[in-house]
Design a protein around this motif. Structure first.
Motif, short mmCIF file in Angstrom:
data_model
loop_
_atom_site.label_atom_id
_atom_site.label_comp_id
_atom_site.label_asym_id
_atom_site.label_seq_id
_atom_site.Cartn_x
_atom_site.Cartn_y
_atom_site.Cartn_z
N ALA A 284 0.80 -1.22 0.00
CA ALA A 284 0.00 0.00 0.00
C ALA A 284 0.84 1.27 0.00
O ALA A 284 0.31 2.35 -0.27
N CYS A 285 2.11 1.17 0.30
CA CYS A 285 2.96 2.36 0.36
C CYS A 285 3.05 3.09 -0.98
O CYS A 285 3.39 4.27 -1.03
N ALA A 286 2.74 2.38 -2.06
CA ALA A 286 2.74 3.04 -3.37
C ALA A 286 1.72 4.17 -3.41
O ALA A 286 1.88 5.14 -4.18
N ALA A 287 0.66 4.10 -2.59
CA ALA A 287 -0.38 5.13 -2.56
C ALA A 287 0.00 6.30 -1.65
O ALA A 287 -0.74 7.29 -1.58
N TRP A 288 1.11 6.17 -0.93
CA TRP A 288 1.55 7.25 -0.03
C TRP A 288 3.04 7.51 -0.29
O TRP A 288 3.90 7.07 0.44
N PRO A 289 3.34 8.23 -1.37
CA PRO A 289 4.74 8.43 -1.76
C PRO A 289 5.58 9.11 -0.69
O PRO A 289 6.79 8.91 -0.63
N ASP A 290 4.95 9.93 0.15
CA ASP A 290 5.69 10.67 1.17
C ASP A 290 5.71 9.96 2.52
O ASP A 290 5.98 10.58 3.55
N ALA A 291 5.41 8.68 2.53
CA ALA A 291 5.43 7.93 3.79
C ALA A 291 6.82 7.97 4.41
O ALA A 291 7.83 7.91 3.70
N PRO A 292 6.89 8.09 5.73
CA PRO A 292 8.21 8.07 6.37
C PRO A 292 8.88 6.71 6.17
O PRO A 292 8.23 5.71 5.85
N ARG A 293 10.19 6.69 6.36
CA ARG A 293 10.95 5.45 6.18
C ARG A 293 11.84 5.26 7.40
O ARG A 293 12.75 6.07 7.61
N PRO A 294 11.55 4.26 8.22
CA PRO A 294 10.50 3.24 8.08
C PRO A 294 9.14 3.78 8.52
O PRO A 294 9.05 4.85 9.11
#
Length: 399
Positions: A284-294
Motif C-alpha cells: 500500500a505504500c505506493a499510494a503514499w509516496p511521502d510515507a516516512p521510512r520506516p
C-alpha cells in the motif's frame, strides 16, 4: 607375528632413518596410551565426556600417531592428514567437541610424542625426528582448522535453509510447532515481543545482506530470523516492544524504498499477523509516496483498506468507528461535520449550532478515544476512511 614385521622392515630398509622408523612403529601403541592418560590427567572436559566420545578421541589420537609414522616414512608424499586422522571419528564429534578442545587434544598428543623423542629415535636421529614432528604439528594444525571449517560451512548452509523455512512460514501465515522447533534449533529463545520488518532486498549477494542484518541486530541487542525471499528482505525481530525503533535499528541493509514494520505480537506463531500487516503495508505504500521510512503498518491503514486489505478495514472499524459510536453520537456527528467543513472549528460550530469551544472539546475527546487527532492532516484522512467503512458496515455492506 613374523609376517607383519617382515613386511614393515622391507620398506624401512630403504629409509634414511630405518631404525628410528621401526622403533616408532613399535612405540605407536604406547604413545597413544600415554596421550590418552595425559588427556585424562590434564583436560577436565575429557574426563567429563561420555565413554563413547572418549573412545572416539582415543581412536583419533591413535590415528594421529599412525599418520605421523606414515609421514615420517614418506615425507615427500602428499598426505591427506584430515582424512587419515579425523576420518576415524563420526561427523557428530565435531559438534560434541569444540575447536578449542580439539586443539588441546592435538597439543597434548604432540607433547607426548615430543617428550618421547629421545627414547624412540635411534642414536643420531633425534634432530631429524624432532624436525619431522614440528612439520607434522604444523600440518595437523591446518588439518584441524580445515575439518572445523568444513563442519561450520555445512552447518551454516543447513542453518540458512532452516532459517529460510521459518521466515517463509511466518510470511505465508503457515507458522506452526514445526517452525518453532526449527527456530529453537537456530537459537531463537522465544522473546516476549516480536515484530516483522519488510522492505526491498538490495541487489547482490543475499548472504551478505543477511549477515549485515545480523550485525545490526547484535548491535541493537535484538534476536532476528531473516532471509531474502524474492525481491523482499524479511526480518522477524524479537526483543523490543517498539516496532518503529526496531525497524530503524535494522534499516541499514535494506534497499531504497519503503520499509514497513508490522505490529508487535507476543510470540513467533503470532508473528504471522505482524507479517501480514507489514506485507499489506508494503504493497500500500505506493499510494503514499511521502510515507516516512520506516513506517508502521498501522500508519498505512487507510491505503491498506483502499487496496482491499480486509484486516485493515476491520481494524479501522473496530479501533476507531466503534469506540466513537460507543462514546456517544455527539462525537461521531462532530467529527463528521468537522471533516466535511475542511477542518474548520468555526464552520463545524455553525453547522452544529454549538460554541467553537464545544467543538474543540469534542475533538479532543475523539483523540482520547481513538488515538488519532482530527487536527492532523494525516490523522484526519485516517479518521475519514474509518467513518466511511463504519457506515458501510452499519448499512450491511461487506468490508
Amino acid at each position: 607375528m613374523p609376517e607383519p614385521e617382515t613386511g614393515s622392515s622391507d620398506a624401512p630398509a630403504r629409509h634414511p632413518h630405518a631404525a628410528t622408523l621401526v622403533r616408532l612403529e613399535k612405540s605407536s601403541g604406547s604413545l597413544a596410551a600415554d596421550a590418552i592418560a595425559r588427556m585424562d590427567e590434564t583436560l577436565p572436559w575429557y574426563r567429563a565426556m561420555p565413554p563413547e566420545n572418549r573412545s572416539w578421541i582415543g581412536l583419533v589420537a591413535q590415528a594421529g600417531i599412525a599418520a605421523f609414522t606414515e609421514w615420517f616414512r614418506h615425507p615427500e608424499a602428499p598426505q591427506a592428514i584430515s582424512t587419515d586422522v579425523f576420518g576415524t571419528a563420526p561427523r557428530e564429534l565435531t559438534r560434541a567437541i569444540t575447536l578449542r578442545q580439539t586443539v588441546e587434544m592435538v597439543r597434548t598428543t604432540i607433547e607426548v610424542m615430543e617428550s618421547a623423542i629421545d627414547e624412540v629415535a635411534a642414536p643420531g636421529d633425534e634432530s631429524a625426528l624432532r624436525e619431522a614432528l614440528l612439520v607434522y604439528a604444523r600440518e595437523i594444525a591446518f588439518a584441524t582448522a580445515q575439518v572445523y571449517a568444513q563442519a561450520a560451512e555445512a552447518r551454516g548452509a543447513w542453518d540458512a535453509r532452516l532459517e529460510s523455512l521459518v521466515v517463509n512460514a511466518v510470511l505465508s501465515g503457515e507458522a506452526d510447532e514445526g517452525a518453532l522447533s526449527r527456530a529453537a534449533a537456530l537459537g531463537w529463545n522465544s522473546p516476549e515481543h516480536v515484530c516483522v520488518v519488510l522492505g526491498t532486498a538490495p541487489d547482490g549477494d543475499s548472504e551478505l545482506t543477511v549477515e549485515a542484518i545480523r550485525r545490526a541486530a547484535r548491535h541493537a541487542k535484538l534476536q532476528v530470523l531473516t532471509g531474502v525471499l524474492g525481491s523482499r528482505l524479511v526480518v522477524v525481530a524479537g526483543g523490543s516492544a517498539d516496532p518503529l525503533r526496531t525497524a530503524r535499528d535494522l534499516i541499514g541493509p535494506f534497499a531504497a524504498g519503503p520499509v514497513v514494520a508490522g505490529p508487535v505480537v507476543g510470540d513467533l506463531l503470532s508473528a504471522t499477523r505482524s507479517a501480514a500487516a507489514a506485507a499489506a503495508g508494503l504493497r500500500a505504500c505506493a499510494a503514499w509516496p511521502d510515507a516516512p521510512r520506516p513506517v508502521l503498518a498501522d500508519d498505512v491503514l487507510p491505503e491498506r483498506a483502499m487496496a482491499g486489505d480486509s484486516a485493515a478495514r476491520r481494524q479501522l472499524v473496530e479501533e476507531i468507528y466503534r469506540p466513537l459510536e460507543e462514546a456517544g453520537s455527539a462525537l461521531l456527528e462532530t467529527l463528521s461535520v468537522y471533516l466535511e467543513q475542511a477542518s474548520s472549528l468555526e464552520g463545524a460550530a455553525r453547522m452544529l449550532f454549538v460554541h467553537p469551544n464545544t467543538v474543540r472539546y469534542r475533538l479532543r475527546r475523539v483523540t482520547d478515544v481513538t488515538g488519532w487527532s482530527p487536527s492532523d492532516v494525516r490523522s484526519a484522512f485516517t479518521l475519514r476512511i474509518a467513518l466511511i467503512l463504519g457506515r458501510l458496515a452499519d448499512a450491511g455492506s461487506p468490508h
